[in-house]
Scaffold this active site. Structure first.
Site, PDB file in Angstrom:
ATOM      1  N   THR A 111      24.049  67.096 -44.007  1.00 58.36           N
ATOM      2  CA  THR A 111      23.408  68.292 -43.469  1.00 58.36           C
ATOM      3  C   THR A 111      24.307  68.790 -42.366  1.00 58.36           C
ATOM      4  O   THR A 111      25.150  68.053 -41.875  1.00 58.36           O
ATOM      5  CB  THR A 111      22.038  67.886 -42.853  1.00 58.36           C
ATOM      6  OG1 THR A 111      21.188  67.412 -43.873  1.00 58.36           O
ATOM      7  CG2 THR A 111      21.350  69.015 -42.115  1.00 58.36           C
ATOM      8  N   ARG A 166      10.931  68.138 -53.290  1.00 58.62           N
ATOM      9  CA  ARG A 166      10.927  67.373 -52.034  1.00 58.62           C
ATOM     10  C   ARG A 166      11.531  68.218 -50.904  1.00 58.62           C
ATOM     11  O   ARG A 166      12.594  68.802 -51.046  1.00 58.62           O
ATOM     12  CB  ARG A 166      11.754  66.097 -52.214  1.00 58.62           C
ATOM     13  CG  ARG A 166      11.946  65.264 -50.949  1.00 58.62           C
ATOM     14  CD  ARG A 166      13.265  65.551 -50.249  1.00 58.62           C
ATOM     15  NE  ARG A 166      13.537  64.600 -49.177  1.00 58.62           N
ATOM     16  CZ  ARG A 166      14.505  64.749 -48.279  1.00 58.62           C
ATOM     17  NH1 ARG A 166      15.291  65.807 -48.317  1.00 58.62           N
ATOM     18  NH2 ARG A 166      14.698  63.856 -47.347  1.00 58.62           N
ATOM     19  N   GLY A 206      12.873  67.891 -46.987  1.00 62.82           N
ATOM     20  CA  GLY A 206      13.195  66.942 -45.920  1.00 62.82           C
ATOM     21  C   GLY A 206      12.807  67.528 -44.577  1.00 62.82           C
ATOM     22  O   GLY A 206      11.933  68.393 -44.475  1.00 62.82           O
ATOM     23  N   ASP A 207      13.502  67.073 -43.550  1.00 63.43           N
ATOM     24  CA  ASP A 207      13.197  67.524 -42.194  1.00 63.43           C
ATOM     25  C   ASP A 207      13.890  68.840 -41.839  1.00 63.43           C
ATOM     26  O   ASP A 207      13.439  69.568 -40.962  1.00 63.43           O
ATOM     27  CB  ASP A 207      13.621  66.458 -41.179  1.00 63.43           C
ATOM     28  CG  ASP A 207      15.105  66.108 -41.304  1.00 63.43           C
ATOM     29  OD1 ASP A 207      15.646  66.172 -42.431  1.00 63.43           O
ATOM     30  OD2 ASP A 207      15.727  65.766 -40.280  1.00 63.43           O
ATOM     31  N   THR A 220      20.376  65.143 -38.478  1.00 61.25           N
ATOM     32  CA  THR A 220      20.835  64.871 -39.831  1.00 61.25           C
ATOM     33  C   THR A 220      20.483  63.416 -40.120  1.00 61.25           C
ATOM     34  O   THR A 220      20.460  62.588 -39.214  1.00 61.25           O
ATOM     35  CB  THR A 220      22.356  65.060 -39.992  1.00 61.25           C
ATOM     36  OG1 THR A 220      23.042  64.170 -39.125  1.00 61.25           O
ATOM     37  CG2 THR A 220      22.783  66.475 -39.657  1.00 61.25           C
ATOM     38  N   GLY A 221      20.215  63.114 -41.386  1.00 57.59           N
ATOM     39  CA  GLY A 221      19.881  61.734 -41.736  1.00 57.59           C
ATOM     40  C   GLY A 221      18.608  61.661 -42.547  1.00 57.59           C
ATOM     41  O   GLY A 221      18.254  62.608 -43.255  1.00 57.59           O
ATOM     42  N   GLY A 236      15.462  62.278 -43.658  1.00 61.22           N
ATOM     43  CA  GLY A 236      14.521  63.332 -43.298  1.00 61.22           C
ATOM     44  C   GLY A 236      13.085  62.867 -43.206  1.00 61.22           C
ATOM     45  O   GLY A 236      12.329  63.296 -42.325  1.00 61.22           O
TER      46      GLY A 236
HETATM   47  N1  ASP Z   1      17.974  65.292 -43.206  1.00 59.96           N
HETATM   48  C1  ASP Z   1      18.322  65.782 -44.506  1.00 59.96           C
HETATM   49  C2  ASP Z   1      17.180  65.609 -45.424  1.00 59.96           C
HETATM   50  O1  ASP Z   1      16.491  64.616 -45.325  1.00 59.96           O
HETATM   51  C3  ASP Z   1      19.482  65.113 -45.096  1.00 59.96           C
HETATM   52  C4  ASP Z   1      20.593  64.787 -44.169  1.00 59.96           C
HETATM   53  O2  ASP Z   1      20.589  65.148 -43.039  1.00 59.96           O
HETATM   54  O3  ASP Z   1      21.545  64.146 -44.541  1.00 59.96           O
HETATM   55  O4  ASP Z   1      17.020  66.430 -46.302  1.00 59.96           O
END
Ligand code: ASP
Length: 398
Positions: A233, A261, A263-264, A284-285, A287
């Site tokens: 992200t 789906r 995410g965050d 990022t990460g 979610g």
């Molecule tokens: N946070 C994002 C999600 O969960 C993905 C990411 O940041 O790598 O969609």
């Protein structure tokens, strides 16, 4: 039972959660340095994958452009880049092979927000989030409605699935299904990819990658993406010399996700939050984890109560740890990075783990007149994908 280095470090950090002397003292010092260095305005921060375009955003900011325009300029780079498979064009698709994008933005000076989720066929969803903010009475549009709104606003439909991402998706399908790939009657039939030991599994994935036409130089990376569904992200926060600030986050989300789906990233308060009075944060990460702690909002509220950007971010990470009762067997499969910018220009980049893979640390890109990539300060030392959820490819091949 002997402890790995990673378990040991994690144990120390968990001790710190309980209020004992912090194992992250050195980390705190780095964060303090980060914060002190950042007294220069304007300043713009983003995830490491925005490094190539952060200078474009900074230039806009320095020339007096609106803070959201500057942040959007940075994230458009990865959205347009077919080789960044975590955002926009070329993003890794959902389990049906469809690229599905999410984005959100907040404009500090006007205290407005916009977001889109589960969008197909529209590359620059960060700009679409801004359109929702500017041209509707809503804050969030999703799916088909968001796509139709994009067309109404003059966005072009395009196929976002690149050849590279399509082939990696097919490899993922073959690794998880008896029916994708050459069948029993085919001379190229391969015994179930995931049968046998780790090394055999890995060799079969290599052979399947070759059959799919994945170039030799990309095969190991493709297999890694199959074994460890990647996240990825970009978040960007921008602050100008008048103290105005904005933020935005855009993503293709978790690879191979179930269609629909979210995410965050499109959730205001989770993947992105800006309060003109206090600061701006993004994530990022993993979610799902970040939604449960309303990460970006939590961080800004922490700063409102007087925490430094570093402490505010670490607190949000600890809430994720708390949700799992500190269970390292589960936490090792999660990761989270927060990008935090306070109204006075102090900033921090913090993450749960050092990086996704050994030797590939999480980074925050910063530009306050000088562009640089800095390692985040992590709560735990180690790579979140060091312990594979399925099976480890032989170390020498990574
Ligand atoms: N946070 C994002 C999600 O969960 C993905 C990411 O940041 O790598 O969609």
């Amino acid at each position: 039972m002997s402890m790995t280095r990673r378990e040991f470090v994690a144990g120390v950090a968990l001790g710190a959660l309980g209020g004992t002397a912090s194992g992250a003292t050195a980390a705190s010092q780095i964060a303090l340095k980060q914060s002190m260095r950042a007294a220069k305005l304007p300043i713009i921060i983003c995830a490491g994958n925005g490094f190539a375009t952060i200078a474009d955003g900074y230039r806009l900011l320095a020339d007096g452009a609106d803070t959201l325009e500057a942040a959007l300029r940075v994230v458009r780079g990865p959205e347009d880049d077919p080789n960044d498979d975590s955002v926009g064009l070329g993003g890794l698709p959902n389990e049906e092979g469809v690229v599905e994008l999410d984005a959100s933005c907040m404009h500090g000076p006007s205290r407005r927000a916009g977001a889109v989720g589960g969008v197909h066929n529209i590359k620059n969803v960060s700009l679409l989030a801004r359109e929702v903010m500017l041209h509707t009475g809503h804050v969030m549009l999703v799916g088909e409605g968001a796509e139709r709104f994009a067309l109404a606003r003059g966005f072009k439909r395009e196929d976002l699935l690149t050849e590279d991402s399509r082939k990696v998706w097919l490899l993922w399908k073959e690794a998880h299904s008896d029916w994708w790939g050459p069948g029993l009657a085919d001379p190229g039939w391969k015994e179930r990819l995931h049968s046998g030991n780790a090394a055999q599994y890995y060799q079969r994935l290599q052979a399947a990658a070759q059959d799919l036409g994945i170039e030799p130089s990309r095969r190991t990376a493709a297999i890694h993406k199959v074994l460890f569904p990647p996240t990825g992200t970009i978040h960007c926060s921008a602050l100008n010399a008048h103290g105005e600030m904005s933020g935005c986050t855009t993503t293709s989300g978790l690879a191979w996700k179930i269609p629909g789906r979210l995410g965050d990233s499109p959730i205001i308060g989770a993947g992105c939050y800006t309060d003109q009075d206090i600061g701006s944060a993004g994530a990022t990460g993993s979610g799902e984890e970040n939604i449960k702690v309303a990460g970006a909002h939590t961080i800004v509220e922490n700063m409102r109560k007087g925490m430094s950007p570093f402490d505010a971010g670490m607190d949000a990470l600890k809430r994720i740890v708390r949700n799992y009762g500190g269970d390292m067997q589960r936490l090792k499969f999660l990761d989270m990075t927060y990008y935090v910018l306070r109204k006075d220009g102090a900033y921090a980049g913090v993450s749960l783990w050092t990086g996704y893979e050994p030797g590939r640390p999480h980074t925050i890109a910063v530009h306050d007149g000088t562009a640089r990539l800095e390692k985040t300060v992590s709560l735990y030392e180690g790579a979140s994908q060091e312990w594979p959820p399925i099976v480890a490819p032989p170390k020498s091949t990574l």
